[in-house]
Design a protein around this motif. Sequence first.
Motif, PDB file in Angstrom:
ATOM      1  N   HIS A 284       7.884  -4.837  -1.154  1.00  0.00           N
ATOM      2  CA  HIS A 284       6.651  -5.472  -1.599  1.00  0.00           C
ATOM      3  C   HIS A 284       6.854  -6.062  -3.005  1.00  0.00           C
ATOM      4  CE1 HIS A 284       2.461  -6.059  -2.775  1.00  0.00           C
ATOM      5  NE2 HIS A 284       2.155  -5.984  -1.482  1.00  0.00           N
ATOM      6  N   PRO A 285       6.378  -7.284  -3.244  1.00  0.00           N
ATOM      7  CA  PRO A 285       6.617  -7.948  -4.543  1.00  0.00           C
ATOM      8  C   PRO A 285       6.063  -7.200  -5.753  1.00  0.00           C
ATOM      9  CG  PRO A 285       5.034  -9.171  -3.180  1.00  0.00           C
ATOM     10  CD  PRO A 285       5.667  -8.158  -2.304  1.00  0.00           C
ATOM     11  N   LYS A 286       5.157  -6.260  -5.531  1.00  0.00           N
ATOM     12  CA  LYS A 286       4.615  -5.496  -6.662  1.00  0.00           C
ATOM     13  C   LYS A 286       5.680  -4.621  -7.313  1.00  0.00           C
ATOM     14  CE  LYS A 286       0.666  -2.668  -8.042  1.00  0.00           C
ATOM     15  NZ  LYS A 286       0.143  -3.710  -8.940  1.00  0.00           N
ATOM     16  N   PHE A 287       6.734  -4.291  -6.542  1.00  0.00           N
ATOM     17  CA  PHE A 287       7.774  -3.405  -7.055  1.00  0.00           C
ATOM     18  C   PHE A 287       9.043  -4.217  -7.286  1.00  0.00           C
ATOM     19  CE2 PHE A 287       4.987  -1.116  -4.114  1.00  0.00           C
ATOM     20  CZ  PHE A 287       4.364  -0.265  -5.022  1.00  0.00           C
ATOM     21  N   GLU A 288       9.303  -4.489  -8.551  1.00  0.00           N
ATOM     22  CA  GLU A 288      10.389  -5.396  -8.933  1.00  0.00           C
ATOM     23  C   GLU A 288      11.741  -4.940  -8.406  1.00  0.00           C
ATOM     24  OE1 GLU A 288      12.390  -7.239 -13.030  1.00  0.00           O
ATOM     25  OE2 GLU A 288      10.551  -6.030 -13.128  1.00  0.00           O
ATOM     26  N   ASN A 289      12.008  -3.642  -8.483  1.00  0.00           N
ATOM     27  CA  ASN A 289      13.298  -3.116  -8.035  1.00  0.00           C
ATOM     28  C   ASN A 289      13.206  -2.399  -6.686  1.00  0.00           C
ATOM     29  OD1 ASN A 289      14.693  -3.947 -10.444  1.00  0.00           O
ATOM     30  ND2 ASN A 289      13.679  -2.260 -11.508  1.00  0.00           N
ATOM     31  N   GLY A 290      12.093  -2.616  -5.984  1.00  0.00           N
ATOM     32  CA  GLY A 290      11.904  -1.951  -4.699  1.00  0.00           C
ATOM     33  C   GLY A 290      11.454  -0.515  -4.881  1.00  0.00           C
ATOM     34  N   THR A 291      11.127   0.137  -3.787  1.00  0.00           N
ATOM     35  CA  THR A 291      10.647   1.515  -3.851  1.00  0.00           C
ATOM     36  C   THR A 291      10.939   2.244  -2.547  1.00  0.00           C
ATOM     37  OG1 THR A 291       8.696   2.911  -4.249  1.00  0.00           O
ATOM     38  CG2 THR A 291       8.335   0.879  -3.014  1.00  0.00           C
ATOM     39  N   ASN A 292      10.988   3.562  -2.605  1.00  0.00           N
ATOM     40  CA  ASN A 292      11.003   4.380  -1.398  1.00  0.00           C
ATOM     41  C   ASN A 292       9.574   4.466  -0.883  1.00  0.00           C
ATOM     42  OD1 ASN A 292      13.903   5.577  -1.567  1.00  0.00           O
ATOM     43  ND2 ASN A 292      13.036   5.930  -3.598  1.00  0.00           N
TER      44      ASN A 292
END
Length: 267
Positions: free
Chosen positions: A168-176
């Motif tokens: 999701h674009p809200k998380f710059e480095n991605g997320t679990n």
Amino acid sequence: MTGAGNDFIMFDNRNGKIKNPVELAKWVCDRHFGVGADGIILIEKSEIADFKMVYFNSDGSFGGMCGNGGRCVAKLAFILGISKGKTTFEANGKLYHAEIIDEQKVKLFLPFPQTKKLNLKLKLGKKFFKAHFIDTGAPHLVVFTDENSIKNIEKINVNQLGRKLRYHPKFENGTNVNFVAVIDNETIRMRTYERGVEGETLACGTGSVASAIASVEIKNLNLPLKVKTSSGEILTIFYDRNKSQPEFVSLEGSVKIICEGTLNYET
């Protein structure tokens, strides 16, 4: 080694022999051409603790901190004589404490997360998902099934929906991404999409911690909280809820050595 279903290939790298852990992780974690694992963990020398833990995901990306991996590395350090029943180790620039409970169980103490963003609304296509973000040494999104009209957590396509939320674009480095269903006041069911593995894993330590904290704060569940993982094993989470800002949160569960051997690897 396996920690509640998360499996890792462990290396004692205090001699610095492993120079390219990224390529090693990609090769050795392949379940067809290598050994197969969620990631690799190196034990290295530390000037501020008993040892340093360095973790790489199966795709070669740097993993930061891994809760179940931290419990595994604490047990291995004990077996190797690096530490006693209690140990302090360095990982991703922070200090962690661990305690050998018995032959099967290890408890890990993680710094209580400073970064929490609760009650987020994330848009995917025409749908909105309510979620909660907590950084427990690794970034985690917690999605409660009842808040998103998901009737059965076991029927979720975790790899499909998890991947979309992970990027999701809200998380710059991605997320679990952790999908959570409340079983009772002391138990939750959790399924996790892990970045770096890029798929659902059988368990996730830092994800269990994030899911437990969100469950206590959002759903007012009791501590200690049991987290039922996809491996069927239970991870137990505890922190002092009476403190406005607890210092540590503990993660307890099983640790097992699967095998030991010599790896034929040509760099």
